[in-house]
Enzyme design. Structure first.
Site, mmCIF file in Angstrom:
data_model
loop_
_atom_site.group_PDB
_atom_site.id
_atom_site.type_symbol
_atom_site.label_atom_id
_atom_site.label_comp_id
_atom_site.label_asym_id
_atom_site.label_seq_id
_atom_site.Cartn_x
_atom_site.Cartn_y
_atom_site.Cartn_z
ATOM 1 C CB ILE A 84 -0.916 0.003 1.246
ATOM 2 C CG1 ILE A 84 -1.748 -1.290 1.320
ATOM 3 C CG2 ILE A 84 -1.828 1.244 1.233
ATOM 4 C CD1 ILE A 84 -2.447 -1.508 2.652
ATOM 5 C CD GLU A 85 3.736 1.852 -4.428
ATOM 6 O OE1 GLU A 85 3.371 2.705 -5.262
ATOM 7 O OE2 GLU A 85 4.585 0.974 -4.664
ATOM 8 C CG ASN A 86 1.278 7.964 1.936
ATOM 9 O OD1 ASN A 86 1.817 9.065 1.856
ATOM 10 N ND2 ASN A 86 0.166 7.766 2.604
ATOM 11 C CB ALA A 87 1.012 11.165 -2.088
ATOM 12 C CE1 TYR B 237 6.151 9.111 -4.142
ATOM 13 C CE2 TYR B 237 8.524 9.314 -4.349
ATOM 14 C CZ TYR B 237 7.264 9.413 -4.901
ATOM 15 O OH TYR B 237 7.112 9.813 -6.203
ATOM 16 C CB CYS C 273 6.394 -4.451 2.247
ATOM 17 S SG CYS C 273 7.841 -3.509 1.752
ATOM 18 C CD GLU D 239 7.040 -8.927 1.618
ATOM 19 O OE1 GLU D 239 6.444 -7.840 1.447
ATOM 20 O OE2 GLU D 239 7.989 -9.287 0.908
ATOM 21 C CB CYS E 196 12.316 -4.835 1.694
ATOM 22 S SG CYS E 196 11.355 -4.299 3.123
HETATM 23 N N1 THU Z 1 7.495 -4.237 -1.864
HETATM 24 C C1 THU Z 1 6.798 -5.147 -1.112
HETATM 25 O O1 THU Z 1 5.615 -4.969 -0.844
HETATM 26 N N2 THU Z 1 7.446 -6.259 -0.690
HETATM 27 C C2 THU Z 1 8.725 -6.594 -1.055
HETATM 28 O O2 THU Z 1 9.183 -7.660 -0.689
HETATM 29 C C3 THU Z 1 9.507 -5.685 -1.881
HETATM 30 C C4 THU Z 1 8.899 -4.370 -2.181
HETATM 31 C C5 THU Z 1 6.783 -3.079 -2.387
HETATM 32 C C6 THU Z 1 7.148 -1.752 -1.815
HETATM 33 C C7 THU Z 1 6.707 -0.828 -2.933
HETATM 34 O O3 THU Z 1 5.322 -0.567 -2.812
HETATM 35 C C8 THU Z 1 6.948 -1.630 -4.190
HETATM 36 O O4 THU Z 1 7.017 -2.977 -3.768
HETATM 37 C C9 THU Z 1 8.217 -1.270 -4.937
HETATM 38 O O5 THU Z 1 9.303 -1.291 -4.091
#
Ligand code: THU
Length: 141
Positions: free
Chosen positions: A47-50, A52, A57, A59, A94
């Protein structure tokens, strides 16, 4: 060890979660399916955000959903990811997510399944991906 059918079901769950990823900035979808000790499954997406940095992630979404529902012991997590919501590369957690796993999981036995599809996956222990990790045991005594 996990049964083959359990691994395949976790991978299917992770792949399904990639549809839920909120990814207006990276376009990279990740899905995760986390198996608790008692056999239940918690799913997560990124779930991303403006701004950043508040992005999370897949997980950690799965872990925090599970912990917030009372689960603190886990067997395995399946992870799938890729651009355009296609799981076309082996995606591994990550560093921040590995550290969250270290809080709740035995690094010798917790399994991380990085998959492209149910027939193509790689299995690691947390210790493989986070050797010499710092965890709760380091704060004892
Ligand atoms: N991301 C994950 O959700 N899990 C990972 O294991 C690697 C990266 C996401 C973070 C971001 O929203 C996008 O992948 C690109 O990095």
């Amino acid at each position: 060890m996990l049964r083959e059918e359990t691994i395949r079901a976790l991978i299917e769950d992770a792949l399904g979660m990639m549809k839920m990823s909120y990814i207006p900035y990276s376009g990279f979808a990740v899905g995760a399916a986390l198996l608790t000790e008692d056999g239940s499954v918690y799913r997560g997406c990124n779930i991303e955000n403006a701004a950043y940095s508040p992005s999370v992630c897949a997980e950690r979404t799965a872990f925090f959903k599970a912990v917030s529902e009372g689960h603190t012991r886990f067997q395995a997590i399946a992870v799938t990811g890729g651009k355009d919501r296609k799981a076309d590369a082996f995606c591994t957690p990550c560093g921040v997510c590995r550290q969250v796993m270290m809080e709740f999981c035995d690094p010798e036995t917790f399994l991380i399944i990085s998959a492209v599809d149910p027939d193509h996956y790689r299995v690691y222990t947390l210790k493989d991906l986070l050797p010499e990790g710092f965890g709760p045991a380091n704060l004892e005594k």
